[in-house]
Design a protein around this motif. Sequence first.
Motif, mmCIF file in Angstrom:
data_model
loop_
_atom_site.group_PDB
_atom_site.id
_atom_site.type_symbol
_atom_site.label_atom_id
_atom_site.label_comp_id
_atom_site.label_asym_id
_atom_site.label_seq_id
_atom_site.Cartn_x
_atom_site.Cartn_y
_atom_site.Cartn_z
ATOM 1 N N GLY A 1 0.839 -1.195 0.000
ATOM 2 C CA GLY A 1 0.000 0.000 0.000
ATOM 3 C C GLY A 1 0.870 1.240 0.000
ATOM 4 N N PRO B 1 3.377 2.506 3.814
ATOM 5 C CA PRO B 1 4.757 2.077 4.083
ATOM 6 C C PRO B 1 5.797 2.716 3.169
ATOM 7 N N ARG C 1 -0.289 -8.186 -4.393
ATOM 8 C CA ARG C 1 -1.257 -8.131 -5.481
ATOM 9 C C ARG C 1 -0.777 -9.080 -6.581
ATOM 10 N N ASN D 1 3.489 -4.890 -4.386
ATOM 11 C CA ASN D 1 4.009 -4.519 -3.062
ATOM 12 C C ASN D 1 5.514 -4.749 -2.988
ATOM 13 N N GLY E 1 -1.073 -2.500 7.733
ATOM 14 C CA GLY E 1 -1.788 -1.259 7.486
ATOM 15 C C GLY E 1 -3.261 -1.588 7.605
ATOM 16 N N ALA E 2 -4.098 -0.590 7.545
ATOM 17 C CA ALA E 2 -5.537 -0.841 7.522
ATOM 18 C C ALA E 2 -6.140 0.037 6.437
ATOM 19 N N HIS F 1 -10.147 -3.190 6.084
ATOM 20 C CA HIS F 1 -9.374 -4.399 5.753
ATOM 21 C C HIS F 1 -7.958 -4.297 6.314
ATOM 22 N N THR F 2 -7.374 -5.454 6.501
ATOM 23 C CA THR F 2 -5.942 -5.512 6.795
ATOM 24 C C THR F 2 -5.407 -6.753 6.101
HETATM 25 C C1 6PG Z 1 -1.989 -3.776 0.387
HETATM 26 C C2 6PG Z 1 -1.797 -3.843 1.858
HETATM 27 C C3 6PG Z 1 -2.972 -3.388 2.641
HETATM 28 C C4 6PG Z 1 -2.670 -2.002 3.129
HETATM 29 C C5 6PG Z 1 -3.919 -1.195 3.362
HETATM 30 C C6 6PG Z 1 -3.597 0.259 3.615
HETATM 31 O O1 6PG Z 1 -1.353 -4.508 -0.336
HETATM 32 O O2 6PG Z 1 -2.797 -2.932 -0.028
HETATM 33 O O3 6PG Z 1 -0.861 -4.613 2.400
HETATM 34 O O4 6PG Z 1 -3.424 -4.167 3.666
HETATM 35 O O5 6PG Z 1 -1.909 -2.062 4.301
HETATM 36 O O6 6PG Z 1 -4.690 -1.294 2.183
HETATM 37 O O7 6PG Z 1 -3.061 0.785 2.451
HETATM 38 P P1 6PG Z 1 -2.612 2.260 2.287
HETATM 39 O O8 6PG Z 1 -1.345 2.414 3.027
HETATM 40 O O9 6PG Z 1 -2.398 2.388 0.794
HETATM 41 O O10 6PG Z 1 -3.721 3.112 2.799
#
Ligand code: 6PG
Length: 233
Positions: free
Chosen positions: A40, A43, A71, A81, A140-141, A146-147
């Motif tokens: 996401g 990070p 993904r 990722n 992340g959330a 979702h996480t």
């Molecule tokens: C991913 C993540 C996912 C992410 C959350 C928050 O591949 O998307 O691992 O769980 O932590 O979607 O994403 P953001 O940092 O983009 O808001």
Amino acid sequence: MMRVHTYLSKTDTARAIVRRLLALIDVADKPYFHLALSGGTTPAHMFDVWVDEFAAQTPWKRLRLYWVDERCVPPTDAESNYGMTKKHLLDKVAMPSEQVFRIYGEADAQAEAVRYARMVAQSGMPMQDGFPIFDAILLGAGDDGHTSSIFPDRMELLQSPHSYVVAVHPTSGQKRIALTGEPIVRSPHVLFLMTGEGKRPVLHDMQSSADTGPAAYVVHHAKHEVEVFTDLG
Ligand code: 6PG
């Protein structure tokens, strides 16, 4: 159980979570520290801060890096990722490539979920009831709660008997490979990084008692205290 650490900016938040990780690695009395990373956008900034301010003091040779989720796209895709982590972190630090264990987003998803779970199980980290115990997991959330890539429409995946499963993004239909609930709730150190106003409702849900979504579920079912690093005061 959760402890919230609140900072004034997203950069201060990133600094704090990197410092926390470095402290955990420092006190871990073992040759390797098994860390699972999320993807996401949040990070990416944390990795930039890590590279700019903490690269020299990080014992890269003691780290083994895994992914919470990926993904199902090739590593060169902007959505990957691994690709994001390579660009923001791995290409810039002295991390031995043989200690980086990416999920093959370009492979057949189901076969890859099985391969990756098996590879992790054989990596040398402790196992409990068939689930790997990562030394720390960075999560992340999403705004929808979702996480990992476990979305609210598939809460049952949190209790999967498999460590990694194939998940599907509910709106885009993109396939993902995702770490499931059991390995997450068993890790001694689950660290959430949540910055930006969009995360306020999900942070609120995580603080309430109902399992309103996967991130809230993780907090309520974790065997150890979950730490949340945020700029949401
Ligand atoms: C991913 C993540 C996912 C992410 C959350 C928050 O591949 O998307 O691992 O769980 O932590 O979607 O994403 P953001 O940092 O983009 O808001």
